[in-house]
Enzyme design. Structure first.
Site, PDB file in Angstrom:
ATOM      1  N   HIS A 217       0.927  -1.341   0.043  1.00 46.01           N
ATOM      2  CA  HIS A 217      -0.065   0.052  -0.050  1.00 46.01           C
ATOM      3  C   HIS A 217       0.841   1.340   0.099  1.00 46.01           C
ATOM      4  O   HIS A 217       1.804   1.312   0.607  1.00 46.01           O
ATOM      5  CB  HIS A 217      -1.051  -0.081   1.159  1.00 46.01           C
ATOM      6  N   GLU A 218       0.342   2.059  -0.655  1.00 51.27           N
ATOM      7  CA  GLU A 218       0.947   3.593  -0.875  1.00 51.27           C
ATOM      8  C   GLU A 218       2.333   3.495  -1.510  1.00 51.27           C
ATOM      9  O   GLU A 218       3.305   4.422  -1.211  1.00 51.27           O
ATOM     10  CB  GLU A 218       0.845   4.289   0.432  1.00 51.27           C
TER      11      GLU A 218
END
Length: 298
Positions: A217-218
């Site tokens: 994520h991210e």
């Protein structure tokens, strides 16, 4: 009869249509009205087919002369050796980069969606993409022109992001971020690209991610970066432009890798890597400065 090394391109194309896609300098000998029904290796070419070849020395001239393809994309160095031996029934196109010329010719026609693929409502997907079979593109995804996603991959999946309560129980965090795949990104088979929590997961234009990878994520990956197969990238990692990440590399959470850096096969990256460094090992350490001129991609 089609044989190994020969591939149909569907509806036949005229060479003139394909040449219009080239944006590098080239020289043509022959008729641009030639009809192309498929592509073939330099060793398997037949009439009506197109082949490309990277040879650039005179000793390889006989290999090219024995190819039966109607259209040959060749290195410019071969032009001087072939001026007196060209077949009038064939078309010869010379440039400094035959492979790039080939890619530019056919990328325009390389699009479609495979069987059993699911695109959730809310996902934004360009029509100019190639998506394999059994792919799942979740609603939080944004897919731009020229992206290729190979079979079995998942784009926009939830990641392993949890909060622990007083009893030690793991509670999954809401994940509202997106996945953005910019122009000409390539995602290999059975790879997962996880959506962000609040920020987005972003893959930069022209970057390639191999088979069996996990992008957390991210994560932010820059332009024209090469991620080999089996790479695990934990959440919040930032990888710059023009990087090379070797097969089986693992990168810990929130590590930053600077532009132009290279990571050796199987390494464990536990701390930031400055720009234009070559690192390797477990944990990864600096081996040398990375050469900007030497490509690790063959």
């Amino acid at each position: 009869v089609m044989k190994m090394g020969m591939y149909s391109i569907g509806n036949n194309k005229y060479l003139k249509q394909l040449i219009e896609c080239i944006d590098i300098k080239y020289t043509v000998y022959g008729k641009c009205t030639t009809e192309i029904k498929g592509v073939a290796s330099i060793f398997d070419g037949q009439k009506g087919f197109l082949s490309y070849c990277l040879y650039n020395t005179e000793d390889k001239l006989s290999v090219i002369q024995q190819c039966h393809s109607s259209v040959l994309l060749l290195h410019r160095e071969m032009e001087k050796y072939m001026l007196d031996s060209m077949d009038s029934e064939k078309v010869y196109i010379f440039s400094d980069n035959p492979k790039l010329m080939y890619v530019q010719m056919f990328s325009k026609y390389y699009s479609g969606i495979g069987s059993n693929t699911v695109i959730d409502e809310g996902a934004v997907v360009s029509e100019k993409c190639m998506i394999g079979s059994n792919v799942h593109i979740q609603a939080t995804s944004e897919i731009h022109d020229g992206v290729t996603i190979e079979s079995g991959s998942i784009i926009g999946a939830k990641g392993l992001s949890f909060a622990e309560d007083e009893d030690g129980s793991m509670l999954q965090m809401p994940q509202f971020g997106r996945v953005i795949l910019n122009k000409n990104v390539w995602i290999g088979a059975n790879t997962v690209v996880v959506r962000g929590l609040l920020d987005d997961t972003v893959i930069g234009e022209g970057s390639l991610i191999g088979n069996l990878c996990n992008v957390g994520h991210e994560v932010k990956i820059g332009r024209n970066t090469f991620i080999s197969g089996g790479v695990i990238i934990a959440g919040g990692v930032e990888i710059g432009d023009n990087c090379w990440i070797g097969p089986g590399v693992k990168i810990l959470q929130k590590v930053k890798i600077g532009n132009g850096s290279k990571v050796a096969i199987g390494s464990l990256v536990v701390k930031d890597v400055a720009a234009e460094m070559f690192v390797g090992g477990n944990p990864a350490r600096v081996i040398s400065r990375a050469s900007a001129k030497e490509s690790m991609v063959r």
